[in-house]
Design a protein around this motif. Structure first.
Motif, PDB file in Angstrom:
ATOM      1  N   LYS A  92       0.838  -1.184   0.000  1.00  0.00           N
ATOM      2  CA  LYS A  92       0.000   0.000   0.000  1.00  0.00           C
ATOM      3  C   LYS A  92       0.877   1.238   0.000  1.00  0.00           C
ATOM      4  O   LYS A  92       1.911   1.288   0.653  1.00  0.00           O
ATOM      5  CB  LYS A  92      -0.896   0.022   1.231  1.00  0.00           C
ATOM      6  N   ASN A  93       0.384   2.189  -0.658  1.00  0.00           N
ATOM      7  CA  ASN A  93       1.081   3.470  -0.688  1.00  0.00           C
ATOM      8  C   ASN A  93       0.515   4.347   0.436  1.00  0.00           C
ATOM      9  O   ASN A  93      -0.550   4.950   0.290  1.00  0.00           O
ATOM     10  CB  ASN A  93       0.888   4.126  -2.056  1.00  0.00           C
ATOM     11  N   GLU A  94       1.207   4.366   1.586  1.00  0.00           N
ATOM     12  CA  GLU A  94       0.699   5.096   2.739  1.00  0.00           C
ATOM     13  C   GLU A  94       0.750   6.598   2.548  1.00  0.00           C
ATOM     14  O   GLU A  94       0.148   7.343   3.323  1.00  0.00           O
ATOM     15  CB  GLU A  94       1.502   4.714   3.985  1.00  0.00           C
ATOM     16  N   ASP A  95       1.451   7.043   1.549  1.00  0.00           N
ATOM     17  CA  ASP A  95       1.531   8.476   1.306  1.00  0.00           C
ATOM     18  C   ASP A  95       0.427   8.984   0.392  1.00  0.00           C
ATOM     19  O   ASP A  95       0.337  10.188   0.133  1.00  0.00           O
ATOM     20  CB  ASP A  95       2.885   8.823   0.691  1.00  0.00           C
ATOM     21  N   SER A  96      -0.418   8.073  -0.069  1.00  0.00           N
ATOM     22  CA  SER A  96      -1.488   8.506  -0.975  1.00  0.00           C
ATOM     23  C   SER A  96      -2.548   9.266  -0.188  1.00  0.00           C
ATOM     24  O   SER A  96      -2.808   8.966   0.992  1.00  0.00           O
ATOM     25  CB  SER A  96      -2.117   7.303  -1.654  1.00  0.00           C
ATOM     26  N   PRO A  97      -3.207  10.238  -0.773  1.00  0.00           N
ATOM     27  CA  PRO A  97      -4.232  11.020  -0.055  1.00  0.00           C
ATOM     28  C   PRO A  97      -5.374  10.156   0.447  1.00  0.00           C
ATOM     29  O   PRO A  97      -5.892  10.381   1.544  1.00  0.00           O
ATOM     30  CB  PRO A  97      -4.701  12.028  -1.109  1.00  0.00           C
ATOM     31  N   GLU A  98      -5.783   9.147  -0.362  1.00  0.00           N
ATOM     32  CA  GLU A  98      -6.902   8.304   0.051  1.00  0.00           C
ATOM     33  C   GLU A  98      -6.553   7.522   1.316  1.00  0.00           C
ATOM     34  O   GLU A  98      -7.374   7.397   2.239  1.00  0.00           O
ATOM     35  CB  GLU A  98      -7.287   7.344  -1.072  1.00  0.00           C
ATOM     36  N   GLU A  99      -5.327   7.000   1.376  1.00  0.00           N
ATOM     37  CA  GLU A  99      -4.926   6.227   2.555  1.00  0.00           C
ATOM     38  C   GLU A  99      -4.836   7.116   3.792  1.00  0.00           C
ATOM     39  O   GLU A  99      -5.224   6.732   4.900  1.00  0.00           O
ATOM     40  CB  GLU A  99      -3.580   5.553   2.290  1.00  0.00           C
ATOM     41  N   LYS A 100      -4.325   8.336   3.630  1.00  0.00           N
ATOM     42  CA  LYS A 100      -4.256   9.268   4.760  1.00  0.00           C
ATOM     43  C   LYS A 100      -5.649   9.602   5.279  1.00  0.00           C
ATOM     44  O   LYS A 100      -5.876   9.684   6.493  1.00  0.00           O
ATOM     45  CB  LYS A 100      -3.538  10.547   4.342  1.00  0.00           C
ATOM     46  N   ILE A 101      -6.587   9.755   4.381  1.00  0.00           N
ATOM     47  CA  ILE A 101      -7.959  10.061   4.785  1.00  0.00           C
ATOM     48  C   ILE A 101      -8.567   8.896   5.563  1.00  0.00           C
ATOM     49  O   ILE A 101      -9.224   9.077   6.591  1.00  0.00           O
ATOM     50  CB  ILE A 101      -8.811  10.420   3.549  1.00  0.00           C
ATOM     51  N   ARG A 102      -8.331   7.660   5.055  1.00  0.00           N
ATOM     52  CA  ARG A 102      -8.862   6.498   5.752  1.00  0.00           C
ATOM     53  C   ARG A 102      -8.278   6.369   7.159  1.00  0.00           C
ATOM     54  O   ARG A 102      -8.997   6.084   8.126  1.00  0.00           O
ATOM     55  CB  ARG A 102      -8.566   5.236   4.937  1.00  0.00           C
ATOM     56  N   GLN A 103      -6.985   6.579   7.306  1.00  0.00           N
ATOM     57  CA  GLN A 103      -6.354   6.470   8.614  1.00  0.00           C
ATOM     58  C   GLN A 103      -6.859   7.558   9.575  1.00  0.00           C
ATOM     59  O   GLN A 103      -7.103   7.305  10.762  1.00  0.00           O
ATOM     60  CB  GLN A 103      -4.831   6.570   8.478  1.00  0.00           C
ATOM     61  N   LEU A 104      -7.022   8.757   9.050  1.00  0.00           N
ATOM     62  CA  LEU A 104      -7.508   9.846   9.883  1.00  0.00           C
ATOM     63  C   LEU A 104      -8.952   9.602  10.326  1.00  0.00           C
ATOM     64  O   LEU A 104      -9.327   9.864  11.477  1.00  0.00           O
ATOM     65  CB  LEU A 104      -7.396  11.165   9.121  1.00  0.00           C
ATOM     66  N   GLU A 105      -9.760   9.080   9.405  1.00  0.00           N
ATOM     67  CA  GLU A 105     -11.146   8.758   9.750  1.00  0.00           C
ATOM     68  C   GLU A 105     -11.200   7.670  10.820  1.00  0.00           C
ATOM     69  O   GLU A 105     -12.016   7.737  11.756  1.00  0.00           O
ATOM     70  CB  GLU A 105     -11.887   8.302   8.488  1.00  0.00           C
ATOM     71  N   LYS A 106     -10.330   6.684  10.716  1.00  0.00           N
ATOM     72  CA  LYS A 106     -10.258   5.632  11.723  1.00  0.00           C
ATOM     73  C   LYS A 106      -9.873   6.204  13.079  1.00  0.00           C
ATOM     74  O   LYS A 106     -10.433   5.831  14.129  1.00  0.00           O
ATOM     75  CB  LYS A 106      -9.255   4.573  11.277  1.00  0.00           C
ATOM     76  N   LYS A 107      -8.919   7.138  13.098  1.00  0.00           N
ATOM     77  CA  LYS A 107      -8.482   7.755  14.346  1.00  0.00           C
ATOM     78  C   LYS A 107      -9.603   8.561  14.993  1.00  0.00           C
ATOM     79  O   LYS A 107      -9.781   8.536  16.224  1.00  0.00           O
ATOM     80  CB  LYS A 107      -7.270   8.649  14.068  1.00  0.00           C
ATOM     81  N   VAL A 108     -10.399   9.260  14.189  1.00  0.00           N
ATOM     82  CA  VAL A 108     -11.515  10.042  14.718  1.00  0.00           C
ATOM     83  C   VAL A 108     -12.530   9.125  15.386  1.00  0.00           C
ATOM     84  O   VAL A 108     -13.030   9.389  16.492  1.00  0.00           O
ATOM     85  CB  VAL A 108     -12.160  10.874  13.604  1.00  0.00           C
ATOM     86  N   ASN A 109     -12.857   8.011  14.734  1.00  0.00           N
ATOM     87  CA  ASN A 109     -13.801   7.051  15.312  1.00  0.00           C
ATOM     88  C   ASN A 109     -13.285   6.493  16.630  1.00  0.00           C
ATOM     89  O   ASN A 109     -14.045   6.330  17.596  1.00  0.00           O
ATOM     90  CB  ASN A 109     -14.063   5.907  14.330  1.00  0.00           C
ATOM     91  N   GLU A 110     -11.992   6.205  16.678  1.00  0.00           N
ATOM     92  CA  GLU A 110     -11.407   5.680  17.909  1.00  0.00           C
ATOM     93  C   GLU A 110     -11.503   6.705  19.041  1.00  0.00           C
ATOM     94  O   GLU A 110     -11.795   6.361  20.200  1.00  0.00           O
ATOM     95  CB  GLU A 110      -9.948   5.289  17.674  1.00  0.00           C
ATOM     96  N   LEU A 111     -11.257   7.978  18.735  1.00  0.00           N
ATOM     97  CA  LEU A 111     -11.331   9.011  19.765  1.00  0.00           C
ATOM     98  C   LEU A 111     -12.754   9.174  20.291  1.00  0.00           C
ATOM     99  O   LEU A 111     -12.954   9.379  21.500  1.00  0.00           O
ATOM    100  CB  LEU A 111     -10.821  10.341  19.201  1.00  0.00           C
ATOM    101  N   VAL A 112     -13.737   9.088  19.408  1.00  0.00           N
ATOM    102  CA  VAL A 112     -15.133   9.185  19.846  1.00  0.00           C
ATOM    103  C   VAL A 112     -15.470   8.028  20.773  1.00  0.00           C
ATOM    104  O   VAL A 112     -16.110   8.208  21.829  1.00  0.00           O
ATOM    105  CB  VAL A 112     -16.077   9.225  18.627  1.00  0.00           C
ATOM    106  N   GLU A 113     -15.032   6.824  20.410  1.00  0.00           N
ATOM    107  CA  GLU A 113     -15.291   5.664  21.266  1.00  0.00           C
ATOM    108  C   GLU A 113     -14.597   5.806  22.617  1.00  0.00           C
ATOM    109  O   GLU A 113     -15.182   5.517  23.667  1.00  0.00           O
ATOM    110  CB  GLU A 113     -14.823   4.395  20.563  1.00  0.00           C
ATOM    111  N   GLU A 114     -13.359   6.253  22.627  1.00  0.00           N
ATOM    112  CA  GLU A 114     -12.635   6.436  23.883  1.00  0.00           C
ATOM    113  C   GLU A 114     -13.299   7.494  24.760  1.00  0.00           C
ATOM    114  O   GLU A 114     -13.337   7.373  25.990  1.00  0.00           O
ATOM    115  CB  GLU A 114     -11.186   6.823  23.602  1.00  0.00           C
ATOM    116  N   SER A 115     -13.836   8.531  24.135  1.00  0.00           N
ATOM    117  CA  SER A 115     -14.542   9.566  24.887  1.00  0.00           C
ATOM    118  C   SER A 115     -15.789   8.999  25.557  1.00  0.00           C
ATOM    119  O   SER A 115     -16.057   9.267  26.730  1.00  0.00           O
ATOM    120  CB  SER A 115     -14.908  10.726  23.961  1.00  0.00           C
ATOM    121  N   CYS A 116     -16.534   8.195  24.831  1.00  0.00           N
ATOM    122  CA  CYS A 116     -17.750   7.591  25.400  1.00  0.00           C
ATOM    123  C   CYS A 116     -17.404   6.635  26.541  1.00  0.00           C
ATOM    124  O   CYS A 116     -18.090   6.600  27.574  1.00  0.00           O
ATOM    125  CB  CYS A 116     -18.527   6.854  24.315  1.00  0.00           C
ATOM    126  N   ILE A 117     -16.337   5.857  26.368  1.00  0.00           N
ATOM    127  CA  ILE A 117     -15.933   4.914  27.415  1.00  0.00           C
ATOM    128  C   ILE A 117     -15.491   5.662  28.667  1.00  0.00           C
ATOM    129  O   ILE A 117     -15.839   5.288  29.795  1.00  0.00           O
ATOM    130  CB  ILE A 117     -14.808   3.994  26.893  1.00  0.00           C
TER     131      ILE A 117
END
Length: 788
Positions: A92-117
């Protein structure tokens, strides 16, 4: 040839199985390629395959390893392992814009879950930090998406969840302004469908801020945006509106809301609030109707009979045992307990006002409850009626009401007998208390309150070992019975089993963290164990809970005094005096402290206070006069002695001071006081002779009574057991004699002693240089001053 390959259709399964065992032909696999019949069968055996030469997808035959190479002697390789490992996956090309967006979206979801917990765990500050971090990263994510894709591809669900969680965390942390701003961002965004219902949350925030008008406004806006198909949510919003009307005192509007709810979807909370509203407006008939509506609300729970096994089937019994205490059953119990609480509270509220008397009102409520699904609650209402009599100090009616339950079922009988035992115990009728405690225990052996009351009656009779057994049994039945645990600690103290007493009180402290009684008992046990440091530590905890407790403060002063820390002792004694200035022991210590430190002027106010509290105790007034003399105010001292002589004309100590002061100052009253002193001394001699001869024992006892009534300051002190404290402290001063000994132990002598003890030498004033402050304190009067 083809006819030999296929099985005949009429051959059954048994024939095939036996034929397979009997006939096992051998095929030459290397010649299959030249076998025309086999090749023809292969071409036509599945899906009418196309003839040779036509390109087609790979078949199951090739995938299973039936290749030409395999047919020519290669090993059987159905998985194709002989071809070597599969080529590596494309990196995978981790420097591609699409991959960066996916990783950032995953991080946002994780932060929301951690906040709720974190919120669910009670860490509200961490939950808010996580929510803020998620919001920052989500904004970065939106900007990156806008650069790569079209705005239509923005993840609105993620944006909504981030904003909603942030607003919730702001509200949980009581940052209401920020929460409202965040909710406004969601509500005003037309791209969020159904966001209007969040106005309910905004209304809740305004309700917490006591901004009731805005709360009602937002509740109604949310109600307008919710379709009628969402009936349950609309009912909840209307209930919020009704509660807000109650808080604003608009009871008529509240009644309309709750009446609508009870007609559409009746529930316990709405029914109870409706009764409150009618009670506020004073409508008796409507209160009765609302109470009947509350009683009629269906509980929608299973009966207890469901959890009783109808047969001996082990499988059925196992299932019933499994569901007997599961989460659903616990929820049913909680719902029933909540319903009973609402009904009991409503009955106690309306019973005194719906009829001419509270007893008649209770009787009406009991009859209504008996005709409903809460039949068992009627007995509890009757017992509550007796408790109401107790609050009104009508003990006879309370006893009569409770005695009605003696013929009821065991549970109710036990509860009534427990209350009767408690009543008789308070009235010190221990025989009756013990009798009803026995009845309560016999009716319900597992009633911890009954066992505790029985232990109390045994404790009152002095049988501490037996009392401890009853308390232990109560704790075995209910380990959370704090009354039994406290009482067994007191019992162990009586038995001098201090370690066990301390263990009980420490366990109780773990349950009741801020109980002043428990903290005091722990400190007291440490004091009995001769550990003053621990006692002081626990008393410090006690005054942090009740900082105005004068007894705890005086106890701290006493402990510091025993440790030799006079300054700390003075601080706590003074605080105790400030909160309760009528404690003689504290006043006595403070006066002695100022005498000990040679500040007699400051001791005067404490002895004057003591003389006001105990006006018949001459010693306090003598102390005041002596303080005036010690401070150099001789005129005030003389006036005080004269006042004491008028109140206590037979006090020898006062007369001696008067004679000496009048002589040194040169007043004419000296002969008058000297004559009186001589007469009193002659009476003393007569009493001494009678005592020595033993001719008049009654005269001796009368003499002692007269002495304790006012002959001497020391004899006055004997009327109070606490009067010895000051004399004990004063004996510690250098050269102090013992002026406050009881007349029953020591008769009056001719010499007088200064109540404050000898004074440290100070410069004499010019006006009173003839007065020797110490000489007349310890010398006897000369005979030349006494008339013949």
């Amino acid at each position: 040839m083809m006819q030999n390959v296929h099985l005949a259709p009429e051959t059954d399964e048994d024939d095939l199985y036996s034929g397979y065992n009997d006939y096992n032909p051998t095929y030459d696999t290397e010649e299959l390629e030249n076998d025309t019949a086999f090749q023809q069968a292969v071409r036509t055996s599945h899906g009418r395959r196309p003839p040779d030469g036509v390109t087609r997808p790979m078949t199951a035959v090739r995938a299973a390893g039936f290749t030409k190479a395999a047919l020519r002697g290669s090993a059987f390789d159905p998985l194709g392992q002989s071809r070597g490992p599969a080529p590596p996956l494309e990196a995978k090309n981790e420097d591609s814009p699409e991959e960066k967006i996916r990783q950032l979206e995953k991080k946002v979801n994780e932060l929301v879950e951690e906040s709720c917990i974190a919120n669910s765990c009670g860490d509200l500050k961490l939950a808010l930090e996580k929510a803020k971090d998620a919001g920052r990263k989500e904004r970065v994510l939106v900007r990156q998406r806008e650069q790569v894709t079209t705005p239509e591809n923005i993840n609105l669900d993620l944006t909504y969840s981030v904003l909603f969680n942030l607003a919730s965390q702001y509200s949980a942390n009581e940052m209401y302004a920020e929460a409202l701003n965040t909710y406004q961002v969601i509500v005003k965004n037309k791209m969020f469908s159904n966001a209007g219902r969040l106005k309910v949350n905004m209304g809740n925030i305004y309700l917490k801020q006591r901004n009731y008008s805005k709360a009602i406004k937002f509740y109604r806006m949310a109600l307008d945006q919710i379709p009628s198909v969402h009936k349950e949510m609309r009912i909840k919003i209307m209930q919020n509106i009704g509660v807000t009307f109650i808080k604003t005192g608009q009871y008529s509007d509240a009644i309309n809301s709750f009446e609508h709810i009870m007609s559409m979807a009746p529930n316990l909370k709405a029914g109870f609030n409706l009764i409150l509203s009618y009670f506020a407006v004073g409508d008796r008939d409507k209160m009765k109707k609302a109470f009947q509506k509350l009683i009629a609300v269906p509980l929608e729970i299973d009966e207890d009979d469901k959890y009783i096994s109808p047969s001996d089937d082990p499988h059925t019994n196992l299932v019933i045992e499994a569901i007997k205490n599961d989460h659903l059953r616990q929820m049913e119990r909680e719902r029933k307990a909540m319903a009973e609480k609402y009904i009991m509270t409503a009955a106690k509220l309306i019973a005194p006002v719906i009829e001419t008397s509270f007893a008649v009102g209770y009787d009406w409520c009991v009859e209504v409850v008996k005709a409903s699904q809460y039949v068992e609650l009627a007995n509890d209402l009757e017992i509550n009626k007796a408790i109401t009599y107790l609050r009104q100090k009508d003990f006879n009616q309370a006893v009569e009401t409770l005695k009605m339950f003696e013929k009821k079922d065991s549970r109710v009988k036990s509860a009534a007998a427990t209350n009767l035992s408690f009543l008789y115990y308070l009235e010190n009728e221990f025989a009756q208390a013990s009798s009803y405690a026995d009845l309560a225990v016999n009716s319900d052996r597992y009633n911890p309150s009954a066992l505790t009351n029985k232990g109390n009656t045994v404790f009152a009779n002095g049988d501490y070992e037996k009392a401890a057994e009853f308390y232990k049994e109560a704790l075995r039945n209910d380990s959370s019975c704090t009354e039994a645990l406290y009482n067994i600690g007191l019992t162990y103290k009586k038995l001098n089993r201090l370690d066990e007493a301390l263990d009980c009180f420490l366990k109780l402290h773990a349950i009741l963290r801020n109980s002043a009684q428990v903290l005091f008992q722990i400190a007291n046990v440490y004091e009995l164990m001769e550990d003053p440091n621990q006692a002081i530590e626990w008393l410090m905890q006690l005054i942090s809970v009740v900082p105005t407790d004068s007894r705890a403060l005086s106890k701290l002063g006493e402990l510091y005094d025993s440790e030799g820390d006079k300054s700390q002792a003075f601080q706590y004694y003074y605080e105790s005096y400030r909160y309760f200035p009528s404690n003689i022991e504290v006043i006595e210590w403070l006066g002695a402290y100022y005498i000990d430190t040679q500040f007699c002027e400051k001791a005067i106010q404490y002895f004057e206070r003591a003389s006001l509290i105990q006006p018949t105790q001459v010693k306090w007034q003598l102390m005041v006069a002596s303080c005036f003399r010690r401070s150099g105010n001789y005129q005030k001292a003389l006036d005080t002695y004269k006042d004491i002589h008028r109140k206590f004309p037979e006090n020898v100590e006062c007369l001696r001071f008067l004679v000496r002061l009048c002589t040194d100052i040169g007043l004419k009253e000296v002969q008058e006081y000297a004559t009186k002193l001589k007469r009193l001394e002659k009476m003393k001699e007569i009493r001494e002779q009678r005592i020595k001869s033993g001719r008049d024992s009654s005269g001796g006892s009368r003499s002692r009574r007269e002495g304790s009534a006012g002959s001497d300051s020391g004899q006055i002190c004997s009327a109070s057991s606490k009067g010895e404290r000051l004399s004990t402290k004063l004996r510690a001063l250098p050269g102090t004699n013992e002026p406050y000994e009881s007349s029953s132990n020591k008769e009056i002598d001719a010499s007088y002693v200064d109540p404050l003890g000898p004074q440290v030498e100070r410069p004499k004033t010019a006006a009173k240089k003839r007065i020797d402050e110490d000489d007349f304190a310890d010398e006897e009067l000369g005979d030349d001053l006494l008339p013949e």
